[in-house]
Scaffold this motif. Structure first.
Motif, PDB file in Angstrom:
ATOM      1  N   GLN A   1       0.825  -1.217   0.000  1.00  0.00           N
ATOM      2  CA  GLN A   1       0.000   0.000   0.000  1.00  0.00           C
ATOM      3  C   GLN A   1       0.859   1.267   0.000  1.00  0.00           C
ATOM      4  N   HIS A   2       2.108   1.139   0.381  1.00  0.00           N
ATOM      5  CA  HIS A   2       2.998   2.313   0.399  1.00  0.00           C
ATOM      6  C   HIS A   2       3.376   2.788  -1.001  1.00  0.00           C
ATOM      7  N   GLN A   3       3.186   1.958  -1.992  1.00  0.00           N
ATOM      8  CA  GLN A   3       3.483   2.294  -3.392  1.00  0.00           C
ATOM      9  C   GLN A   3       4.868   2.935  -3.531  1.00  0.00           C
ATOM     10  N   ARG A   4       5.869   2.191  -3.097  1.00  0.00           N
ATOM     11  CA  ARG A   4       7.264   2.658  -3.120  1.00  0.00           C
ATOM     12  C   ARG A   4       7.683   3.159  -4.497  1.00  0.00           C
TER      13      ARG A   4
ATOM     14  N   VAL B   1       9.327   7.761  -0.327  1.00  0.00           N
ATOM     15  CA  VAL B   1       8.690   6.550   0.206  1.00  0.00           C
ATOM     16  C   VAL B   1       9.584   5.347  -0.078  1.00  0.00           C
ATOM     17  N   TRP B   2      10.125   5.273  -1.283  1.00  0.00           N
ATOM     18  CA  TRP B   2      11.047   4.184  -1.646  1.00  0.00           C
ATOM     19  C   TRP B   2      12.183   4.094  -0.630  1.00  0.00           C
ATOM     20  N   ARG B   3      12.856   5.215  -0.428  1.00  0.00           N
ATOM     21  CA  ARG B   3      14.017   5.250   0.471  1.00  0.00           C
ATOM     22  C   ARG B   3      13.604   4.871   1.901  1.00  0.00           C
ATOM     23  N   THR B   4      12.531   5.453   2.375  1.00  0.00           N
ATOM     24  CA  THR B   4      12.072   5.185   3.742  1.00  0.00           C
ATOM     25  C   THR B   4      11.696   3.719   3.925  1.00  0.00           C
TER      26      THR B   4
ATOM     27  N   THR C   1      10.283   1.929 -10.376  1.00  0.00           N
ATOM     28  CA  THR C   1      11.332   2.126  -9.387  1.00  0.00           C
ATOM     29  C   THR C   1      11.147   3.449  -8.669  1.00  0.00           C
ATOM     30  N   GLY C   2      11.716   3.517  -7.497  1.00  0.00           N
ATOM     31  CA  GLY C   2      11.691   4.759  -6.735  1.00  0.00           C
ATOM     32  C   GLY C   2      13.075   5.352  -6.572  1.00  0.00           C
ATOM     33  N   TRP C   3      14.032   4.907  -7.384  1.00  0.00           N
ATOM     34  CA  TRP C   3      15.371   5.494  -7.353  1.00  0.00           C
ATOM     35  C   TRP C   3      15.856   5.716  -8.775  1.00  0.00           C
ATOM     36  N   ASP C   4      16.820   6.594  -8.904  1.00  0.00           N
ATOM     37  CA  ASP C   4      17.269   7.027 -10.223  1.00  0.00           C
ATOM     38  C   ASP C   4      18.273   6.045 -10.819  1.00  0.00           C
ATOM     39  N   VAL C   5      17.782   5.158 -11.667  1.00  0.00           N
ATOM     40  CA  VAL C   5      18.631   4.144 -12.289  1.00  0.00           C
ATOM     41  C   VAL C   5      19.566   4.729 -13.345  1.00  0.00           C
TER      42      VAL C   5
END
Length: 177
Positions: A59-62, A68-71, A127-131
Motif C-alpha cells: 500500500q505504500h506504493q514505493r 517513500v522508496w528510500r524510507t 522504481t523509486g530510485w534514479d537508475v
C-alpha cells in the motif's frame, strides 16, 4: 512487419543484474566485521522479501515516490538491525550502488546496435530510485534517449500511462515502438 522507430527496455533483470539480496547481505555483513553464514543471510533475505510483499507494505506504493522508496527500503532492510546495528542502511547503499549493478553480456552490444541504427531507446522501469546512475557508471547513458521511471511519471507498469510517456519521450507512436 512494421518498421521499428523506438525501443523500450526494462532495467533490472533485463539489461542489468545485481547480486542476490542474500549475497549482498553476506558481503555487507563481512564489510561490517559481522560475518554470518549463508543460511543466516538467506533467511534474512527471505524475511525482507516476504515483508516487502505484504498487502500492508504494498500500500505504500514505493515505486511512485522516491522518499517513500528510500524510507520503506530502509525499514525493510533493517529487519536485523537489532543484531547488527546499521545493517539495513549498509544493505540499502549496496543495493543502490551503481557499480554493483552489472550489465548482462549482450547489454552494451544490443544498446549500441540499436543506437547506431538511429532508433531511440527508452528505459521504462517501476522504481523509486534514479537508475540513470547505473547507466552513467557503466558509460551507457549516451545510448539511451529517455528514462521513464515510475516515480517520475506517477504510473507503474502495466498501466498504459507509463508506456505512453515513454513513446512521447521518444516522439514515436506505440505502434512504431
Amino acid at each position: 512487419m512494421p518498421d521499428v522507430h523506438g525501443v523500450l527496455f526494462d532495467f533490472g533483470s533485463t539489461l542489468f543484474a545485481h547480486a542476490s539480496l542474500a549475497e549482498t547481505i553476506q558481503t555487507v555483513c563481512a564489510d561490517l566485521d559481522e560475518p554470518r553464514s549463508a543460511q543466516w543471510t538467506e533467511l534474512l533475505a527471505a524475511r525482507v522479501d516476504a515483508a516487502a510483499h505484504t498487502a500492508a507494505e504494498l500500500q505504500h506504493q514505493r515505486d511512485l515516490d522516491m522518499d517513500v522508496w528510500r524510507t520503506r527500503w530502509h525499514v525493510l532492510y533493517a529487519l536485523a538491525d537489532d543484531e547488527i546495528p546499521g545493517l539495513g542502511a549498509a544493505i540499502y547503499v549496496a543495493m543502490h550502488d551503481p557499480l554493483q549493478w552489472r550489465p548482462y553480456a549482450a547489454t552494451l552490444t544490443t544498446l549500441a546496435r540499436i543506437h547506431a541504427a538511429g532508433v531511440p531507446i527508452a528505459i521504462v522501469s517501476n522504481t523509486g530510485w534514479d537508475v540513470r546512475t547505473v547507466f552513467v557508471a557503466h558509460e551507457m547513458d549516451r545510448l539511451v534517449t529517455a528514462f521513464v521511471l515510475s516515480y517520475e511519471v506517477g504510473a507503474m507498469k502495466p498501466v498504459p500511462l507509463i508506456f505512453h510517456a515513454a513513446c512521447d519521450a521518444l516522439n514515436v507512436s506505440a505502434a512504431d515502438c
